[in-house]
Scaffold this motif. Structure first.
Motif, mmCIF file in Angstrom:
data_model
loop_
_atom_site.group_PDB
_atom_site.id
_atom_site.type_symbol
_atom_site.label_atom_id
_atom_site.label_comp_id
_atom_site.label_asym_id
_atom_site.label_seq_id
_atom_site.Cartn_x
_atom_site.Cartn_y
_atom_site.Cartn_z
ATOM 1 N N CYS A 1 42.140 -4.898 -19.950
ATOM 2 C CA CYS A 1 42.001 -4.686 -21.390
ATOM 3 C C CYS A 1 40.599 -4.188 -21.697
ATOM 4 N N THR A 2 40.383 -3.811 -22.946
ATOM 5 C CA THR A 2 39.034 -3.556 -23.446
ATOM 6 C C THR A 2 38.892 -4.193 -24.822
ATOM 7 N N VAL A 3 37.665 -4.468 -25.214
ATOM 8 C CA VAL A 3 37.397 -4.974 -26.558
ATOM 9 C C VAL A 3 37.587 -3.833 -27.550
ATOM 10 N N ASN A 4 38.295 -4.100 -28.631
ATOM 11 C CA ASN A 4 38.523 -3.137 -29.719
ATOM 12 C C ASN A 4 39.272 -1.895 -29.257
ATOM 13 N N CYS A 5 40.026 -1.990 -28.153
ATOM 14 C CA CYS A 5 40.839 -0.873 -27.645
ATOM 15 C C CYS A 5 40.003 0.331 -27.208
ATOM 16 N N LEU A 6 38.723 0.153 -26.911
ATOM 17 C CA LEU A 6 37.923 1.292 -26.473
ATOM 18 C C LEU A 6 38.514 1.887 -25.200
ATOM 19 N N GLY A 7 38.303 3.183 -25.008
ATOM 20 C CA GLY A 7 38.781 3.838 -23.800
ATOM 21 C C GLY A 7 39.073 5.296 -24.042
ATOM 22 N N GLU A 8 39.419 5.992 -22.975
ATOM 23 C CA GLU A 8 39.725 7.422 -23.020
ATOM 24 C C GLU A 8 40.846 7.708 -24.011
ATOM 25 N N ARG A 9 40.722 8.778 -24.756
ATOM 26 C CA ARG A 9 41.736 9.261 -25.705
ATOM 27 C C ARG A 9 42.081 8.165 -26.735
ATOM 28 N N ALA A 10 43.284 7.616 -26.662
ATOM 29 C CA ALA A 10 43.698 6.565 -27.603
ATOM 30 C C ALA A 10 43.238 5.187 -27.179
ATOM 31 N N GLY A 11 42.539 5.103 -26.060
ATOM 32 C CA GLY A 11 41.974 3.828 -25.638
ATOM 33 C C GLY A 11 42.897 3.006 -24.766
ATOM 34 N N ASN A 12 42.477 1.774 -24.527
ATOM 35 C CA ASN A 12 43.202 0.834 -23.674
ATOM 36 C C ASN A 12 43.846 -0.257 -24.526
ATOM 37 N N ALA A 13 44.453 -1.218 -23.891
ATOM 38 C CA ALA A 13 45.023 -2.349 -24.615
ATOM 39 C C ALA A 13 43.907 -3.253 -25.127
ATOM 40 N N SER A 14 44.121 -3.831 -26.293
ATOM 41 C CA SER A 14 43.129 -4.699 -26.928
ATOM 42 C C SER A 14 43.070 -6.058 -26.245
ATOM 43 N N LEU A 15 41.854 -6.472 -25.877
ATOM 44 C CA LEU A 15 41.662 -7.797 -25.274
ATOM 45 C C LEU A 15 42.221 -8.887 -26.178
ATOM 46 N N ALA A 16 41.889 -8.847 -27.460
ATOM 47 C CA ALA A 16 42.333 -9.893 -28.381
ATOM 48 C C ALA A 16 43.853 -9.930 -28.494
ATOM 49 N N GLU A 17 44.468 -8.769 -28.651
ATOM 50 C CA GLU A 17 45.921 -8.718 -28.812
ATOM 51 C C GLU A 17 46.636 -9.200 -27.554
ATOM 52 N N VAL A 18 46.167 -8.744 -26.399
ATOM 53 C CA VAL A 18 46.821 -9.137 -25.146
ATOM 54 C C VAL A 18 46.688 -10.634 -24.910
ATOM 55 N N ALA A 19 45.489 -11.173 -25.087
ATOM 56 C CA ALA A 19 45.271 -12.597 -24.829
ATOM 57 C C ALA A 19 46.146 -13.467 -25.722
ATOM 58 N N VAL A 20 46.179 -13.147 -27.009
ATOM 59 C CA VAL A 20 46.933 -13.975 -27.960
ATOM 60 C C VAL A 20 48.433 -13.853 -27.715
ATOM 61 N N ASN A 21 48.913 -12.638 -27.408
ATOM 62 C CA ASN A 21 50.347 -12.468 -27.155
ATOM 63 C C ASN A 21 50.783 -13.123 -25.858
ATOM 64 N N LEU A 22 49.938 -13.091 -24.841
ATOM 65 C CA LEU A 22 50.288 -13.783 -23.597
ATOM 66 C C LEU A 22 50.501 -15.268 -23.856
ATOM 67 N N ARG A 23 49.653 -15.842 -24.703
ATOM 68 C CA ARG A 23 49.775 -17.272 -25.014
ATOM 69 C C ARG A 23 50.972 -17.542 -25.925
ATOM 70 N N ASP A 24 51.041 -16.827 -27.036
ATOM 71 C CA ASP A 24 52.009 -17.177 -28.077
ATOM 72 C C ASP A 24 53.423 -16.691 -27.782
ATOM 73 N N GLN A 25 53.537 -15.463 -27.287
ATOM 74 C CA GLN A 25 54.869 -14.878 -27.102
ATOM 75 C C GLN A 25 55.477 -15.191 -25.738
ATOM 76 N N LEU A 26 54.620 -15.314 -24.719
ATOM 77 C CA LEU A 26 55.147 -15.522 -23.367
ATOM 78 C C LEU A 26 54.831 -16.889 -22.776
ATOM 79 N N GLY A 27 53.968 -17.663 -23.440
ATOM 80 C CA GLY A 27 53.650 -18.991 -22.944
ATOM 81 C C GLY A 27 52.814 -19.007 -21.684
ATOM 82 N N PHE A 28 52.018 -17.961 -21.455
ATOM 83 C CA PHE A 28 51.173 -17.911 -20.265
ATOM 84 C C PHE A 28 49.930 -18.780 -20.439
ATOM 85 N N GLU A 29 49.446 -19.277 -19.344
ATOM 86 C CA GLU A 29 48.194 -20.033 -19.343
ATOM 87 C C GLU A 29 47.070 -19.078 -18.962
ATOM 88 N N ILE A 30 46.117 -18.891 -19.852
ATOM 89 C CA ILE A 30 44.989 -17.999 -19.597
ATOM 90 C C ILE A 30 43.704 -18.731 -19.957
#
Length: 522
Positions: free
Chosen positions: A232-261
């Motif tokens: 991931c990157t913070v604030n979706c920074l990255g080439e062209r349209a950027g990468n996946a958002s650190l905040a969005e990925v972390a929260v969705n892994l916990r809330d939607q999939l029940g992952f331990e991070i």
């Protein structure tokens, strides 16, 4: 028997891939500060901080980060991108004190043949040689398979063949990028599941790009398939349209999939703000988790539901991220919206006065005025014809700016019952005004808070003589607050915002307050 929670690691590549955002270049000190927050506060598992051989400044940045991380036992979590270049990347990373090489290989036959002009066997042999050099120098090696997503779709036999030729060489993680952001969650899940089942002894990472806006969803699909880590990157920074958002990925892994991070969510907004400041790339107000407005309810019916039973609350509570819920004031505001803001300011109003104030708020909202909680005391004072917020009045002001000369300001101000004059100079007209204002305030034991942010804007399509809105964020003992001024001259708009802040300070310091407005300080 209770099933053990699923785990997945998170690698943040803001300082490497995020720097490929157009116009973004972090200084060595900025990189070091971001790295410290990511590892020490946000607690991401790994960070990728640079590309080898870019510049002397990049070498210094890596050395500083690794030195800091080593003193905390975190050096193995700092990674650097390197290349199949006869060992020059290995030498560069070793010179910087790095411990981990993320080696870039070609994950598609198109890239291998078209860009390198090599066969699979030749390229695999070159990669094996570089891995051997790195391992001999004590480096841990991960391997990116660049353009893996297209390679897997166009000719999976090439991908399988490359991994087979590298499986026994000592690579810790095979990192599979969706380099051009072309995959869907379904394709990610199927492809990742295939790679994991086909090579059960290997660890795979997924590295998304967000060209179709699917970066976060693709990370979740990869995690469900069983990858060892997602990038991931913070604030979706990255080439062209950027990468996946650190905040969005972390929260969705916990809330939607029940992952331990291991992420500490209370620092997600902080690192977002830091990266926003250093990168110069503003985060949208409605960006999930970290946007300025995402915990703001605008419709009056929502505020009413929250007041009666938290009917519009979800697991995404602002307190979870060390933030606070807000209720917008504007033409859609209702009685509950006003009541929530009055509660925040610890202000009590009669039912009749609340009705009058709400009518004025709706009127201002209808004319597209921006209304903040900090505006409320002034709206109340206006509606109730109160003088409570006239502790300080600017009676006269003259500012002057010249090329290659200091700006000057002369003011006449009423502080309570005292009328005083003062003059000051500075680096610009507003600075000169602040320096002039500071003198009489100091004599009265008043200190303006630190200016944290300063925005100037005019309406879209405005003319040269359009009204200017200046919004200043101040860092007070009770948190950040914003004050606003409007004037055709942007300096006087800033002066108006400053006078509003001064009145808030003076009102908060007043020993006696009217019974109907007991406290108007945030």
């Amino acid at each position: 028997m209770t099933e053990s929670p699923r785990t997945v690691r998170i690698m943040d590549t803001t300082l490497r891939d995020g720097e490929q955002t157009q116009g973004v270049s972090f200084s060595p000190d900025e990189k070091t500060n971001i790295a410290k927050v990511l590892l020490d506060l946000v607690r991401v598992d790994r960070i990728e901080v640079a590309s080898a051989r870019v510049s002397p400044g990049e070498l210094d940045a890596v050395a500083n980060i690794v030195d800091w991380a080593a003193r905390r036992g975190l050096a193995e979590r700092v990674e650097v991108l390197g290349f199949v270049d006869g060992g020059r990347s290995v030498d560069w990373i070793t010179r910087a004190g790095g411990r981990v090489l993320n080696l870039l290989a070609k994950g598609s036959e198109k890239h291998c043949v078209g860009q390198l002009g090599k066969t699979l066997d030749t390229h695999a042999a070159d990669v094996r040689e570089t891995v051997g050099l790195a391992l001999a120098r004590g480096l841990k090696v991960n391997c990116y398979l660049e353009d893996w997503s297209n390679g897997y779709q166009d000719k999976p036999a090439y991908v399988y063949g490359l991994v087979e030729r590298l499986a026994d060489v000592g690579i810790a993680h095979f990192m599979l990028p969706d380099t051009l952001g072309v995959m869907t969650p379904e394709r990610v899940f199927c492809a990742m599941s295939d790679m994991i089942l086909r090579f059960p002894g290997l660890l795979f990472d997924f590295h998304p790009h967000n060209d179709y806006g699917l970066g976060t969803a693709n990370c979740l699909a990869a995690a469900q398939a069983g990858v060892a880590a997602v990038h991931c990157t913070v604030n979706c920074l990255g080439e062209r349209a950027g990468n996946a958002s650190l905040a969005e990925v972390a929260v969705n892994l916990r809330d939607q999939l029940g992952f331990e991070i291991g992420i500490d969510e209370t620092h997600l907004a902080r690192v977002s703000e830091l990266v926003e400041y250093f990168s110069g790339k503003r985060v949208a107000d409605n960006a999930p988790i970290v946007g300025a407005d995402v915990f703001t309810q605008t419709a009056g019916i929502h505020a009413d539901g929250d007041k009666k039973g938290s009917l519009y609350h979800t697991r995404l509570s602002p307190e979870r991220f060390a933030r606070r819920r807000k209720y917008a004031l504007g033409k859609l505001a209702g009685k509950a919206s006003l009541a929530k803001n009055l509660e925040r300011l610890d202000i009590s109003l009669s039912e009749e006065n609340q009705r009058r104030v709400l009518a004025r708020i709706v009127e201002l909202g209808d004319s597209k005025k921006t209304i903040t909680t900090e505006d409320l005391p002034f709206i109340i004072a206006e509606v109730l014809d109160s003088k409570d917020y006239n502790h300080a009045q600017l009676l006269a002001c003259n500012v002057s700016s010249s090329l290659d000369l200091e700006s000057t300001a002369s003011i006449k101000i009423c502080l309570g019952d005292e009328v005083v004059t003062a003059a000051g100079s500075g680096n610009g007209a507003f600075d000169a005004f602040i320096n002039a204002l500071t003198k009489p305030l100091k004599r009265n034991g008043i200190t303006l808070p630190e200016l944290k942010d300063y925005e100037v804007r005019i309406p879209k399509g405005g003319r040269a003589d359009a009204l200017t809105e200046c919004i200043i964020t101040w860092d007070t003992e009770r948190g950040s607050i914003k004050t606003r001024g409007v004037h055709a001259n942007q300096v006087f708009a800033a002066i108006a915002a400053t006078m509003r802040m001064l009145n808030i300070l003076m009102h908060g310091a007043a020993a006696e307050r009217p019974a109907d407005v007991p406290d108007a300080v945030v």
